[in-house]
Design an enzyme around this catalytic site. Structure first.
Site, PDB file in Angstrom:
ATOM      1  N   ASN A   7       0.832  -1.216   0.000  1.00 38.20           N
ATOM      2  CA  ASN A   7       0.000   0.000   0.000  1.00 38.20           C
ATOM      3  C   ASN A   7       0.866   1.266   0.000  1.00 38.20           C
TER       4      ASN A   7
ATOM      5  N   LYS B 259       4.324  -8.888  16.709  1.00 39.45           N
ATOM      6  CA  LYS B 259       5.017  -9.983  16.011  1.00 39.45           C
ATOM      7  C   LYS B 259       4.774 -11.305  16.749  1.00 39.45           C
TER       8      LYS B 259
ATOM      9  N   ASN C 291      15.596   6.417  12.849  1.00 44.46           N
ATOM     10  CA  ASN C 291      15.638   5.912  14.229  1.00 44.46           C
ATOM     11  C   ASN C 291      16.821   4.984  14.415  1.00 44.46           C
ATOM     12  N   ASN C 292      17.248   4.358  13.332  1.00 46.66           N
ATOM     13  CA  ASN C 292      18.233   3.278  13.434  1.00 46.66           C
ATOM     14  C   ASN C 292      19.638   3.748  13.084  1.00 46.66           C
TER      15      ASN C 292
ATOM     16  N   TYR D 148      14.301 -11.871  12.295  1.00 51.18           N
ATOM     17  CA  TYR D 148      15.470 -11.132  11.796  1.00 51.18           C
ATOM     18  C   TYR D 148      16.164 -10.420  12.945  1.00 51.18           C
ATOM     19  N   PHE D 149      17.473 -10.343  12.862  1.00 49.29           N
ATOM     20  CA  PHE D 149      18.230  -9.508  13.792  1.00 49.29           C
ATOM     21  C   PHE D 149      18.302  -8.093  13.187  1.00 49.29           C
TER      22      PHE D 149
ATOM     23  N   SER E 258      10.785 -10.861  14.259  1.00 50.84           N
ATOM     24  CA  SER E 258      11.909 -10.030  14.697  1.00 50.84           C
ATOM     25  C   SER E 258      12.528 -10.575  15.971  1.00 50.84           C
ATOM     26  N   ALA E 259      13.818 -10.328  16.121  1.00 52.33           N
ATOM     27  CA  ALA E 259      14.520 -10.699  17.348  1.00 52.33           C
ATOM     28  C   ALA E 259      13.944  -9.959  18.550  1.00 52.33           C
TER      29      ALA E 259
ATOM     30  N   GLY F 101      14.891   1.968  26.919  1.00 47.08           N
ATOM     31  CA  GLY F 101      14.412   0.704  26.333  1.00 47.08           C
ATOM     32  C   GLY F 101      15.481  -0.062  25.566  1.00 47.08           C
TER      33      GLY F 101
ATOM     34  N   TYR G 100       5.216  -3.173  19.250  1.00 46.27           N
ATOM     35  CA  TYR G 100       5.688  -3.712  17.966  1.00 46.27           C
ATOM     36  C   TYR G 100       6.076  -5.180  18.134  1.00 46.27           C
TER      37      TYR G 100
ATOM     38  N   PHE H 227       5.818  -9.630   4.412  1.00 49.67           N
ATOM     39  CA  PHE H 227       6.662  -8.551   4.940  1.00 49.67           C
ATOM     40  C   PHE H 227       5.826  -7.376   5.454  1.00 49.67           C
TER      41      PHE H 227
HETATM   42  P1  NAD Z   1       9.573  -1.481   5.218  1.00 48.53           P
HETATM   43  O1  NAD Z   1       8.727  -0.503   5.943  1.00 48.53           O
HETATM   44  O2  NAD Z   1      10.642  -0.982   4.341  1.00 48.53           O
HETATM   45  O3  NAD Z   1       8.663  -2.471   4.357  1.00 48.53           O
HETATM   46  C1  NAD Z   1       7.358  -2.821   4.745  1.00 48.53           C
HETATM   47  C2  NAD Z   1       6.468  -2.617   3.531  1.00 48.53           C
HETATM   48  O4  NAD Z   1       5.141  -2.992   3.889  1.00 48.53           O
HETATM   49  C3  NAD Z   1       6.418  -1.164   3.068  1.00 48.53           C
HETATM   50  O5  NAD Z   1       6.620  -1.107   1.690  1.00 48.53           O
HETATM   51  C4  NAD Z   1       5.004  -0.724   3.445  1.00 48.53           C
HETATM   52  O6  NAD Z   1       4.505   0.247   2.535  1.00 48.53           O
HETATM   53  C5  NAD Z   1       4.239  -2.028   3.390  1.00 48.53           C
HETATM   54  N1  NAD Z   1       3.056  -2.105   4.240  1.00 48.53           N
HETATM   55  C6  NAD Z   1       2.953  -1.808   5.560  1.00 48.53           C
HETATM   56  N2  NAD Z   1       1.701  -2.038   5.969  1.00 48.53           N
HETATM   57  C7  NAD Z   1       1.008  -2.487   4.911  1.00 48.53           C
HETATM   58  C8  NAD Z   1      -0.325  -2.901   4.716  1.00 48.53           C
HETATM   59  N3  NAD Z   1      -1.212  -2.865   5.721  1.00 48.53           N
HETATM   60  N4  NAD Z   1      -0.702  -3.330   3.503  1.00 48.53           N
HETATM   61  C9  NAD Z   1       0.181  -3.368   2.472  1.00 48.53           C
HETATM   62  N5  NAD Z   1       1.451  -2.977   2.594  1.00 48.53           N
HETATM   63  C10 NAD Z   1       1.857  -2.546   3.810  1.00 48.53           C
HETATM   64  O7  NAD Z   1      10.155  -2.477   6.334  1.00 48.53           O
HETATM   65  P2  NAD Z   1      11.233  -3.623   6.174  1.00 48.53           P
HETATM   66  O8  NAD Z   1      12.432  -3.198   6.930  1.00 48.53           O
HETATM   67  O9  NAD Z   1      11.345  -4.031   4.782  1.00 48.53           O
HETATM   68  O10 NAD Z   1      10.527  -4.751   7.045  1.00 48.53           O
HETATM   69  C11 NAD Z   1       9.774  -5.788   6.462  1.00 48.53           C
HETATM   70  C12 NAD Z   1       9.213  -6.653   7.562  1.00 48.53           C
HETATM   71  O11 NAD Z   1      10.284  -7.158   8.354  1.00 48.53           O
HETATM   72  C13 NAD Z   1       8.286  -5.917   8.526  1.00 48.53           C
HETATM   73  O12 NAD Z   1       7.205  -6.765   8.860  1.00 48.53           O
HETATM   74  C14 NAD Z   1       9.157  -5.665   9.732  1.00 48.53           C
HETATM   75  O13 NAD Z   1       8.401  -5.588  10.918  1.00 48.53           O
HETATM   76  C15 NAD Z   1      10.051  -6.888   9.727  1.00 48.53           C
HETATM   77  N6  NAD Z   1      11.350  -6.654  10.397  1.00 48.53           N
HETATM   78  C16 NAD Z   1      12.131  -5.611  10.007  1.00 48.53           C
HETATM   79  C17 NAD Z   1      13.329  -5.365  10.672  1.00 48.53           C
HETATM   80  C18 NAD Z   1      14.191  -4.188  10.288  1.00 48.53           C
HETATM   81  O14 NAD Z   1      14.979  -3.746  11.134  1.00 48.53           O
HETATM   82  N7  NAD Z   1      14.109  -3.666   9.071  1.00 48.53           N
HETATM   83  C19 NAD Z   1      13.741  -6.189  11.728  1.00 48.53           C
HETATM   84  C20 NAD Z   1      12.932  -7.258  12.084  1.00 48.53           C
HETATM   85  C21 NAD Z   1      11.730  -7.488  11.412  1.00 48.53           C
HETATM   86  N1  UFG Z   2      22.205   3.816  18.232  1.00 49.61           N
HETATM   87  C1  UFG Z   2      22.968   4.942  18.459  1.00 49.61           C
HETATM   88  N2  UFG Z   2      22.627   6.083  17.801  1.00 49.61           N
HETATM   89  C2  UFG Z   2      21.582   6.170  16.928  1.00 49.61           C
HETATM   90  C3  UFG Z   2      20.815   5.003  16.703  1.00 49.61           C
HETATM   91  C4  UFG Z   2      21.158   3.845  17.382  1.00 49.61           C
HETATM   92  O1  UFG Z   2      23.913   4.923  19.226  1.00 49.61           O
HETATM   93  O2  UFG Z   2      21.320   7.247  16.376  1.00 49.61           O
HETATM   94  C5  UFG Z   2      22.595   2.547  18.891  1.00 49.61           C
HETATM   95  C6  UFG Z   2      21.528   1.953  19.786  1.00 49.61           C
HETATM   96  O3  UFG Z   2      21.619   2.461  21.075  1.00 49.61           O
HETATM   97  C7  UFG Z   2      21.844   0.451  19.686  1.00 49.61           C
HETATM   98  C8  UFG Z   2      22.414   0.300  18.276  1.00 49.61           C
HETATM   99  O4  UFG Z   2      22.814   1.596  17.868  1.00 49.61           O
HETATM  100  O5  UFG Z   2      22.860   0.135  20.602  1.00 49.61           O
HETATM  101  C9  UFG Z   2      21.413  -0.236  17.278  1.00 49.61           C
HETATM  102  O6  UFG Z   2      20.231   0.558  17.293  1.00 49.61           O
HETATM  103  P1  UFG Z   2      19.153   0.477  16.139  1.00 49.61           P
HETATM  104  O7  UFG Z   2      18.093   1.496  16.456  1.00 49.61           O
HETATM  105  O8  UFG Z   2      19.795   0.537  14.822  1.00 49.61           O
HETATM  106  O9  UFG Z   2      18.564  -1.002  16.295  1.00 49.61           O
HETATM  107  P2  UFG Z   2      17.825  -1.713  17.523  1.00 49.61           P
HETATM  108  O10 UFG Z   2      18.602  -2.943  17.816  1.00 49.61           O
HETATM  109  O11 UFG Z   2      17.541  -0.790  18.617  1.00 49.61           O
HETATM  110  O12 UFG Z   2      16.397  -2.112  16.870  1.00 49.61           O
HETATM  111  C10 UFG Z   2      16.273  -2.680  15.574  1.00 49.61           C
HETATM  112  C11 UFG Z   2      14.914  -2.309  14.982  1.00 49.61           C
HETATM  113  C12 UFG Z   2      13.811  -2.979  15.728  1.00 49.61           C
HETATM  114  C13 UFG Z   2      14.037  -4.458  15.742  1.00 49.61           C
HETATM  115  C14 UFG Z   2      15.375  -4.776  16.336  1.00 49.61           C
HETATM  116  C15 UFG Z   2      15.648  -6.261  16.264  1.00 49.61           C
HETATM  117  O13 UFG Z   2      14.722  -0.914  15.076  1.00 49.61           O
HETATM  118  O14 UFG Z   2      12.592  -2.741  15.060  1.00 49.61           O
HETATM  119  O15 UFG Z   2      16.397  -4.075  15.620  1.00 49.61           O
HETATM  120  O16 UFG Z   2      15.539  -6.739  14.986  1.00 49.61           O
HETATM  121  F1  UFG Z   2      13.080  -5.038  16.478  1.00 49.61           F
END
Ligand code: NAD
Ligand code: UFG
Length: 335
Positions: free
Chosen positions: A32, A152, A197-198, A176-177, A124-125, A294, A148, A80
């Site tokens: 979407n 999952k 955020n990441n 996924y990690f 997700s981890a 957190g 979140y 996904f």
């Molecule tokens: P992303 O946001 O890039 O991709 C998700 C896609 O899903 C997007 O294109 C979004 O437009 C689409 N989407 C969301 N809600 C929808 C809906 N209701 N209907 C149709 N499309 C929808 O995220 P990503 O990083 O590619 O993550 C993919 C999946 O992996 C997610 O479920 C996420 O929770 C999971 N995951 C991601 C991470 C990470 O750090 N990237 C870690 C662990 C798990």
């Molecule tokens: N960090 C910084 N500065 C920043 C961003 C992050 O120092 O600007 C540090 C964090 O404190 C952490 C590490 O970098 O120690 C990684 O942080 P991320 O935000 O990149 O990743 P997280 O492990 O916190 O979380 C991510 C995704 C979550 C997912 C998780 C496990 O955001 O959605 O990995 O897959 F659930």
């Protein structure tokens, strides 16, 4: 196989689309575009030399999903589609349960109607929560620390119950990690809107001059160098893990299986920054700030189950991660 990727226009979905299509599968995307752009389709076409069919729809629209499953004679689905920002999930839990849990239920209803019973789920981890021991293996207790993660885990519970209720279902939930990096072409990668955020996308934006400096969230954790440690996995390794999961479902798996996708190694914030600095040949401006509420000090995967069941391991290095991230970031600026 004919494989539907919900959320296929997103970061992990688009890379997986490349790997599956190049392995000879027929790939259909459904998205979407709430967190992605249709422009990814042109870039996928450049990489693959052909266009992939993409349907613009919400997974919560069960009828629309059902139509896609029938029209493209789908054999398997990789789910996904979901929202993934931890902070946003704390601020708006209903949005996360509605999108992630309700979205999964809607998909399952459509799959049941059509009789498609092969599914890979993006977990997700984060479902593990506070480590009781490390590395996290798949039997580690699950206690997510935010909505979140709960969304999952609740989806995984639904999938487990479904597989118990009907022996024809084959379901793998991949935990996924920390997915990072980009396709080697530099054409697709992670491109969050606004301030990331990441860590990895933040580093890339500081390196490109889009953001002035990086904040390191704490340097007094009980870790190798005091900064947080994570299991960063190259998105192309992750994508290949999905191809392996599809083969596994096709050939061996019955019922419901949970599998970690990680490297089995942790990398600290400072180590990741220094690997990136090596790639760009200059220093990244950074400050130590207070800990992010957190955040866990350290976690990483026990990756043996993926090796055993999927015959898959992560092969790319932290250098590969930084290099491809930088290539994607530089290509974006030129485009
Ligand atoms: P992303 O946001 O890039 O991709 C998700 C896609 O899903 C997007 O294109 C979004 O437009 C689409 N989407 C969301 N809600 C929808 C809906 N209701 N209907 C149709 N499309 C929808 O995220 P990503 O990083 O590619 O993550 C993919 C999946 O992996 C997610 O479920 C996420 O929770 C999971 N995951 C991601 C991470 C990470 O750090 N990237 C870690 C662990 C798990
Ligand atoms: N960090 C910084 N500065 C920043 C961003 C992050 O120092 O600007 C540090 C964090 O404190 C952490 C590490 O970098 O120690 C990684 O942080 P991320 O935000 O990149 O990743 P997280 O492990 O916190 O979380 C991510 C995704 C979550 C997912 C998780 C496990 O955001 O959605 O990995 O897959 F659930």
């Amino acid at each position: 196989m004919n494989i539907l990727l919900t959320g296929g226009a997103g970061y992990i979905g688009s890379h997986t689309a490349v790997v599956l299509s190049q392995a000879g599968h027929e790939v259909v995307l459904l998205d979407n575009f709430c967190n992605s752009s249709p422009s990814v389709l042109e870039r996928l076409q450049k990489i693959l030399g052909k266009a992939l069919p993409c349907v613009e729809a919400d997974v919560r629209n069960t009828d629309a999903v059902e139509r896609v499953l029938r029209e493209y004679k789908i054999d398997a689905v990789i789910h996904f589609a979901g929202l993934k920002a931890v902070g946003e999930s704390v601020a708006n839990p209903v949005l996360y349960y509605a999108n992630n849990v309700q979205g999964s239920i809607s998909l399952l209803q459509a799959m049941q109607k059509v009789g498609v019973k092969t599914l890979v789920f993006s977990s997700s981890a984060t479902v593990y929560g506070e480590p009781q021991y490390l590395p996290y293996d798949e039997d580690h207790p699950t206690k997510p620390m935010n909505p979140y993660g709960q969304s999952k885990l609740q989806t995984e519970k639904i999938l487990r119950d479904l597989a118990i209720s009907d022996a024809d279902w084959k379901i793998t939930s991949l935990r996924y990690f920390n997915p990072v990096g980009a396709h080697e072409s530099g054409l697709i990668g992670e491109d969050p809107n606004g301030i990331p955020n990441n860590l990895m996308p933040y580093i890339a934006k500081v390196a490109s001059g889009e953001l002035p400096h990086l904040n390191i969230f704490g340097d007094d954790y009980e870790t190798r160098d005091g900064t947080g440690e994570r299991d960063y996995i190259h998105v192309m390794d992750l994508a290949e893990g999905h191809e392996a999961a599809i083969s596994y479902l096709e050939n061996c798996c019955r019922g419901f299986e949970v599998i970690n996708l990680g490297t089995g190694k942790s990398v600290s914030v400072l180590e990741l920054i220094s690997a990136y600095e090596e790639v760009i040949g200059c220093k990244i401006k950074k400050f130590i700030t207070k800990k992010r509420p957190g955040d866990l000090p350290v976690y990483y995967a026990q990756a043996n189950k993926a090796k055993k069941l999927l015959n898959w391991i992560a092969i790319r290095s932290v250098g590969d991660i930084c290099e491809t991230t930088q290539r994607f970031s530089a290509a974006k600026i030129i485009a």
